[in-house]
Design an enzyme around this catalytic site. Structure first.
Site, PDB file in Angstrom:
ATOM      1  N   GLU A   1       5.508  -2.543  -5.211  1.00 48.73           N
ATOM      2  CA  GLU A   1       6.026  -3.269  -6.362  1.00 48.73           C
ATOM      3  C   GLU A   1       7.275  -2.556  -6.844  1.00 48.73           C
ATOM      4  OE1 GLU A   1       2.919  -3.784  -9.276  1.00 48.73           O
ATOM      5  OE2 GLU A   1       1.564  -4.561  -7.755  1.00 48.73           O
TER       6      GLU A   1
ATOM      7  N   GLY B   1       3.059  14.485 -11.802  1.00 45.15           N
ATOM      8  CA  GLY B   1       3.128  13.556 -12.922  1.00 45.15           C
ATOM      9  C   GLY B   1       1.790  13.418 -13.611  1.00 45.15           C
TER      10      GLY B   1
ATOM     11  N   CYS C   1      -3.463  -0.705  -6.402  1.00 44.10           N
ATOM     12  CA  CYS C   1      -3.841  -0.398  -5.014  1.00 44.10           C
ATOM     13  C   CYS C   1      -4.484   0.974  -4.830  1.00 44.10           C
ATOM     14  CB  CYS C   1      -2.628  -0.535  -4.104  1.00 44.10           C
ATOM     15  SG  CYS C   1      -2.085  -2.250  -3.975  1.00 44.10           S
TER      16      CYS C   1
END
Ligand code: NAD
Length: 432
Positions: free
Chosen positions: A153, A254, A261
């Protein structure tokens, strides 16, 4: 070719549109009548860069249609792609109910030449089971091919039109030949078309996602350790990334991976392993590390404010699970928001695209700021959760003026700690 794409979500709409753009006649089908109605009006229900223009262009050219009624299009189809969602079920396994529903719906409509192509991510054995079901329902052997999708995406069109590779799982080579023809326009730069067995194709998709998720959890664990021992993960990352056996990709620390997914695919593969009496120790660790990592920013905030969060205001920049998408499924921002709200904090949130999706969950519990700087006004700290590119070079002077306290918790390591301290911020990243 006449293509029917059943399931018009992030994958189905992009795939259908790109296949129309390469000259095929494509009809996208969905059970969501509202979505189909919007698409017919020219509105794109998801945010994906470049998609609106491509959909409009192909609709105008007469190559791309939308319907809720498979009966009008499946009988003429050369290929029926299935791209419905396969979300996580309560047991952790992939929920295949949508897929089975499609199989039952299309079975009486299939012509003898039609190939059924499963694009949804499905556990090993599913393609063969669908073929068996279609045989029972039609009384003949139907060609079923696995064609896992690797698009990301945010750059889905580029990924689909310039794939690193195309993977198909087939029982008969003739089926691979048809799919090779369909994909040929996207493989002109010599990227490989890999035909393999059904089970290998199914596993390829899960193994790819699980390895990428493993890299993320690994670097997050190393980042947490760097913080404890006074090392800087950015320096360590550079130190390892130049080793060609390691490289740089997917090694950015992060606040954990999210999206539709990685989390569900890891858990689905764990479930498959357990069904086969194998304890997937690495996959379990990857999932556990990631669940913990989603709480890292909250712990830092709580520690900084000595546990006193009630009545404090925090600004959050970034809600989508990653930049360039409006997708908030399993987004780390949702975990953070929930923890901060439970602790009695007030939140000003900003995201360039995903705000409406969060509004549907949290309604008036949050203050939604259309402009990123507006979120800072009166906030005790800024928390960065998604690395949108517009956050990379902000007006630091303005930020310092707007924040009640110049405190930043950066969950994506956007800025250099030394510079931030010089600019007068108390700045904390991940593993720095
Ligand atoms: N999103 C991604 O980045 C991505 C990448 C690779 C693979 N995948 C896989 O592709 C599949 C689809 O993912 P997505 O993100 O596009 O999902 P999505 O939720 O965005 O879209 C699924 C669509 O299928 C429709 N649908 C459900 N049941 C249906 C039915 N019976 N008939 C017709 N339509 C039906 C839904 O209404 C929805 O519009 C999943 O298996 C996913 O794991 C997703």
């Amino acid at each position: 070719m006449h293509i029917v794409m059943v399931g018009t979500g992030y994958v189905g709409l992009v795939t259908g549109t790109c296949l129309a753009d390469s000259g095929n006649d494509v009809t996208c089908v969905d059970i969501d009548a509202g979505k189909i109605e919007r698409l017919r009006r020219g509105e794109i229900p998801i945010y994906e860069p470049g998609l609106t223009e491509l959909v409009t262009h192909n609709v105008r050219a007469g190559r791309l249609q939308f319907t809720t009624d498979p009966a009008t299009v499946v009988p003429q189809a050369d290929c029926v792609f299935i791209a419905v969602g396969t979300p996580q079920s309560d047991s952790g396994a992939a929920d295949l109910s949508g897929l089975w529903k499609v199989a039952d719906t299309i079975a009486p409509l299939l012509s003898t030449k039609t190939i059924v192509v499963i694009k949804s991510t499905v556990p090993v054995g599913t393609n063969r089971a669908v073929a068996k079901r279609l045989k029972e329902l039609t009384g003949r052997q139907v060609d079923v091919a696995s064609n896992p999708e690797f698009l990301k995406e945010g750059c889905a069109i580029d990924d689909f039109t310039k794939p690193d590779r195309v993977v198909v799982g087939v029982e008969r080579p003739e089926v691979a030949d048809v799919l090779h023809d369909l994909y040929r326009p996207f493989l002109r730069t010599e990227h490989p078309f890999l035909a393999m067995g059904l089970e290998s194709a199914e596993m390829t998709k899960y193994v790819a996602n699980c390895l990428l998720a493993t890299k993320i959890s690994f670097i997050n664990e190393m980042a947490n350790l760097c913080e404890r021992v006074g090392a800087n993960i950015n320096e360590v990352r550079r130190g390892i990334g130049h080793d060609q056996r390691i490289g740089f990709s997917f090694l950015f620390p992060g606040v954990g991976y999210g999206g539709s997914c990685f989390p569900k695919d890891i858990r689905a593969l764990i479930h498959v392993a357990e069904q086969h009496q194998l304890e997937p120790q690495i996959l379990n660790a990857v999932d556990n590390v990631n669940n913990a990592q989603k709480h890292v920013l909250f712990h830092k905030v709580r520690q900084h404010f000595r546990g006193e969060l009630t009545g404090r205001t925090f600004a959050i920049w970034g809600l989508a699970f990653k930049p360039r998408t409006d997708d908030i499924r399993e987004a780390p921002a949702l975990t953070l928001i929930e923890s901060l709200l439970n602790a009695g904090a007030k939140l000003h949130v900003h995201d360039p695209i995903a705000m409406d999706n969060v509004r549907q969950i949290h309604r008036d519990k949050l203050k939604y700021c259309a402009k990123m700087y507006d979120a800072l006004e009166g906030a005790d700290a800024l928390l960065i959760v998604t690395e949108w590119s517009e956050f990379r070079n902000p007006n630091f002077e303005l930020m310092r003026q707007l924040l009640r306290q110049p405190v930043i918790f950066d969950g994506r390591n956007l800025w250099e700690p030394t510079l931030m301290r010089q600019l007068g911020f108390e700045y904390s990243g991940i593993g720095l």
